[in-house]
Enzyme design. Structure first.
Site, PDB file in Angstrom:
ATOM      1  N   HIS A 243       0.834  -1.208   0.000  1.00 58.23           N
ATOM      2  CA  HIS A 243       0.000   0.000   0.000  1.00 58.23           C
ATOM      3  C   HIS A 243       0.868   1.257   0.000  1.00 58.23           C
ATOM      4  O   HIS A 243       2.061   1.225   0.345  1.00 58.23           O
ATOM      5  CB  HIS A 243      -0.947   0.008   1.208  1.00 58.23           C
ATOM      6  CG  HIS A 243      -0.257  -0.046   2.548  1.00 58.23           C
ATOM      7  ND1 HIS A 243       0.416   1.025   3.093  1.00 58.23           N
ATOM      8  CD2 HIS A 243      -0.147  -1.061   3.449  1.00 58.23           C
ATOM      9  CE1 HIS A 243       0.895   0.695   4.281  1.00 58.23           C
ATOM     10  NE2 HIS A 243       0.583  -0.581   4.518  1.00 58.23           N
ATOM     11  N   CYS A 259       3.589  -5.136   6.185  1.00 57.81           N
ATOM     12  CA  CYS A 259       3.208  -4.724   4.839  1.00 57.81           C
ATOM     13  C   CYS A 259       4.385  -4.072   4.112  1.00 57.81           C
ATOM     14  O   CYS A 259       5.373  -3.668   4.727  1.00 57.81           O
ATOM     15  CB  CYS A 259       2.039  -3.748   4.893  1.00 57.81           C
ATOM     16  SG  CYS A 259       0.484  -4.508   5.414  1.00 57.81           S
TER      17      CYS A 259
END
Length: 284
Positions: A243, A259
């Site tokens: 992201h 992440c």
């Protein structure tokens, strides 16, 4: 001196013997083979089985109550990925139209149902191996895990893209049909909450909340936290994602909950180019 009845029986026996002999002769002339239980002739060169010929193991019927893979509930009893950090491009995927049983080996035991959608995301799983009429696919919601499915009732679809995350270099590389398209410096997980190593794939995209994500969707991966207990409560049943991150000072560092954080421009490109099922390999 034989009676009339005896003569008739002898004639019938002689006729039966001649007929049996004629049948055997005709059968041999036509190439019919004797019963293998009582006679086995050596096969000719044309009928010798190939040294590479294999028997396809049959798939056993899935039992009642077989668990269905869910977003926060991965499968159990499936084998480890045989080559988890291979950067060799995976070029085909399976998209189930109905739920499919995943087996722990070719012809082995069914362990879980792979549904066509998980939390609204279409299921497209990369194929990593083929063996004896079976295919091994990467499994969602489980790290470095594969499941086997018989090669029947479905068709593979091509994969063109691949992402490689090099944790040592904090670098994300995008390849298309094996050729590098671009690479970028990114942020990765900390030592306590690492980005999971090994092969996984893009499950799909999901919305984000907060200006730090630059208003862009995240790409959801099939991998999950290595040690959920070390995660915040709201992230213990989450998946790894790729992201955007608005604060550029994080890039090149180990700062995330697992992440991969990218610059906003990079995330826009990935969202525009990548399809569900895109393989992702995370290497040390």
């Amino acid at each position: 001196m034989p009676t009339s009845r005896t003569r008739v029986n002898l004639l019938l026996l002689t006729a039966a013997t001649l007929i049996a002999a004629l049948v055997v002769a005709v059968g041999l002339a036509r190439g019919n083979e004797p019963d293998r239980a009582t006679f086995s002739a050596p096969p000719s060169a044309a009928t010798v089985p190939s040294a590479t010929a294999t028997t396809v193991p049959a798939a056993s019927e899935p039992p009642d109550g077989l668990p269905v893979i869910a977003y926060a509930d991965g499968p159990r009893g499936l084998p480890a990925d045989p080559d988890p950090e291979s950067a060799t491009a995976l070029t085909e995927a399976l998209r189930p139209q109905t739920r499919m049983a995943l087996y722990d080996a070719p012809g082995g035991r069914p362990r879980a149902w792979l549904p066509p959608r998980i939390s609204g995301l279409p299921v497209v799983v990369p194929i990593v191996a083929r063996q004896n009429g079976w295919a091994a696919v990467l499994v969602p919601a489980a790290n470095r895990t594969v499941g086997w499915v018989p090669e029947a009732g479905w068709q593979s679809e091509p994969l063109r893209d691949q992402l490689v995350v090099d944790l040592g270099e904090r670098r994300l590389t995008w390849l298309r049909e094996g050729a590098e398209q671009a690479h970028w410096t990114v942020a990765i997980g900390t030592g306590a909450t690492p980005t999971p190593l090994g092969r996984t794939f893009v499950m799909g995209r999901t919305g984000t909340s907060g200006s730090v994500y630059a208003g862009l969707d995240a790409l959801v991966l099939g991998s999950v936290p290595e040690d959920p207990e070390k995660m915040a409560a709201g992230l213990q049943k989450a998946h790894t994602g790729i992201h955007a991150w608005a604060n550029s000072s994080v890039f090149g560092k180990d700062v995330s909950n697992g992440c991969v954080r990218t610059p906003a421009a990079v995330q826009r490109k990935l969202l525009a180019q990548l399809d569900p099922g895109t393989p992702v390999v995370v290497t040390a």
